[in-house]
Design a protein around this motif. Structure first.
Motif, PDB file in Angstrom:
ATOM      1  N   LYS A  95       1.481   7.740  19.526  1.00 41.62           N
ATOM      2  CA  LYS A  95       2.591   6.967  19.316  1.00 41.62           C
ATOM      3  C   LYS A  95       2.557   5.541  19.813  1.00 41.62           C
ATOM      4  CE  LYS A  95       6.060  10.766  20.257  1.00 41.62           C
ATOM      5  NZ  LYS A  95       6.952  11.235  21.275  1.00 41.62           N
ATOM      6  N   ALA A  96       1.386   5.316  20.604  1.00 39.04           N
ATOM      7  CA  ALA A  96       1.014   3.888  21.187  1.00 39.04           C
ATOM      8  C   ALA A  96       0.647   3.219  19.829  1.00 39.04           C
ATOM      9  CB  ALA A  96       0.239   3.974  22.311  1.00 39.04           C
ATOM     10  N   GLU A  99       3.550   2.631  17.451  1.00 36.01           N
ATOM     11  CA  GLU A  99       4.380   1.626  17.770  1.00 36.01           C
ATOM     12  C   GLU A  99       3.472   0.145  17.685  1.00 36.01           C
ATOM     13  OE1 GLU A  99       7.526  -0.717  19.152  1.00 36.01           O
ATOM     14  OE2 GLU A  99       7.574   1.328  18.484  1.00 36.01           O
ATOM     15  N   TRP A 100       2.099   0.139  18.080  1.00 31.70           N
ATOM     16  CA  TRP A 100       1.601  -1.279  17.859  1.00 31.70           C
ATOM     17  C   TRP A 100       1.729  -1.418  16.456  1.00 31.70           C
ATOM     18  CZ3 TRP A 100      -2.631  -2.853  14.853  1.00 31.70           C
ATOM     19  CH2 TRP A 100      -3.092  -3.979  15.232  1.00 31.70           C
ATOM     20  N   GLY A 101       1.555  -0.612  15.395  1.00 30.48           N
ATOM     21  CA  GLY A 101       1.544  -1.065  13.988  1.00 30.48           C
ATOM     22  C   GLY A 101       2.960  -1.471  13.626  1.00 30.48           C
ATOM     23  N   ARG A 102       3.841  -0.748  14.196  1.00 34.87           N
ATOM     24  CA  ARG A 102       5.239  -1.211  13.894  1.00 34.87           C
ATOM     25  C   ARG A 102       5.722  -2.641  14.335  1.00 34.87           C
ATOM     26  NH1 ARG A 102       7.742   3.149  13.779  1.00 34.87           N
ATOM     27  NH2 ARG A 102       7.369   3.930  15.992  1.00 34.87           N
ATOM     28  N   GLU A 103       5.318  -3.031  15.531  1.00 36.78           N
ATOM     29  CA  GLU A 103       5.350  -4.387  15.919  1.00 36.78           C
ATOM     30  C   GLU A 103       4.623  -5.417  15.312  1.00 36.78           C
ATOM     31  OE1 GLU A 103       7.786  -5.392  18.311  1.00 36.78           O
ATOM     32  OE2 GLU A 103       8.455  -3.109  18.224  1.00 36.78           O
ATOM     33  N   THR A 104       3.453  -4.968  15.109  1.00 39.48           N
ATOM     34  CA  THR A 104       2.368  -6.016  14.297  1.00 39.48           C
ATOM     35  C   THR A 104       3.085  -6.041  12.906  1.00 39.48           C
ATOM     36  OG1 THR A 104       0.505  -5.165  15.237  1.00 39.48           O
ATOM     37  CG2 THR A 104       0.226  -6.188  13.172  1.00 39.48           C
ATOM     38  N   ALA A 105       3.665  -5.053  12.316  1.00 39.90           N
ATOM     39  CA  ALA A 105       4.367  -5.388  10.759  1.00 39.90           C
ATOM     40  C   ALA A 105       5.422  -6.068  10.786  1.00 39.90           C
ATOM     41  CB  ALA A 105       4.829  -3.960  10.339  1.00 39.90           C
ATOM     42  N   LYS A 106       6.217  -6.037  11.995  1.00 35.70           N
ATOM     43  CA  LYS A 106       7.511  -6.911  11.974  1.00 35.70           C
ATOM     44  C   LYS A 106       7.122  -8.689  12.580  1.00 35.70           C
ATOM     45  CE  LYS A 106      10.344  -3.520  14.551  1.00 35.70           C
ATOM     46  NZ  LYS A 106      10.981  -3.307  15.916  1.00 35.70           N
ATOM     47  N   SER A 107       6.004  -8.528  13.265  1.00 34.22           N
ATOM     48  CA  SER A 107       5.709  -9.782  13.740  1.00 34.22           C
ATOM     49  C   SER A 107       4.930 -10.733  12.558  1.00 34.22           C
ATOM     50  CB  SER A 107       5.222  -9.988  15.218  1.00 34.22           C
ATOM     51  OG  SER A 107       3.718  -9.320  14.921  1.00 34.22           O
TER      52      SER A 107
END
Length: 115
Positions: A95-96, A99-107
Motif C-alpha cells: 500500500k505504501a 501510494e508513493w506511485g499515486r503521489e508521484t504521478a500527481k506531482s
C-alpha cells in the motif's frame, strides 16, 4: 549478512527484493489483497502476458506469499489465488508503494494519469 534457505543476502533490502523484486510481483501481490480467480487477475493486468503471470504466480507460491486453490467440484475448473498469512505481512508495504506511485504521478507533470 542474512541467510535464508542457504542463500546469503547482504542487507534486509535485498532480502525483501528476493520476494517482491521484478517488474510484476508487487503488482500481482497488490491485486491479490483480495482473492481472485486466474482470469480475474488476467483482466486486471492486460499488459502482462499469460506466461509471465503464470511464472510470477508460481514463484510467489513457492516463496509462500500466495496460495493457489483449485476447486474441482464442478466443471469448469475454478482456480483462485490469495495471499497467505505470510503474504499478508506485505500489505502495508504494498500500500505504501502504491501510494508513493499515486503521489508521484500527481506531482510529476510529465506523467499522465489514465483512469
Amino acid at each position: 549478512m542474512y541467510c535464508i534457505d542457504d542463500k546469503k543476502y547482504p542487507c534486509t533490502t535485498s532480502l525483501t527484493m528476493k520476494y517482491i523484486g521484478g517488474k510484476w510481483k508487487a503488482v500481482i501481490l497488490i491485486h491479490l489483497i483480495r482473492k481472485l480467480r486466474y482470469n480475474e487477475l488476467r483482466k486486471e493486468l492486460p499488459m502482462v502476458t499469460e506466461r509471465t503471470i503464470s511464472l510470477q504466480l508460481k514463484e510467489l507460491e513457492e516463496d509462500g506469499l500466495i496460495k493457489r486453490t483449485v476447486h474441482t467440484s464442478k466443471p469448469p475448473l475454478k482456480v483462485e489465488y490469495e495471499l497467505t498469512e505470510f503474504g499478508e505481512t506485505l500489505i502495508p508495504l504494498l500500500k505504501a508503494i502504491s501510494e508513493w506511485g499515486r503521489e508521484t504521478a500527481k506531482s510529476n507533470k510529465r506523467i499522465d494519469v489514465v483512469a
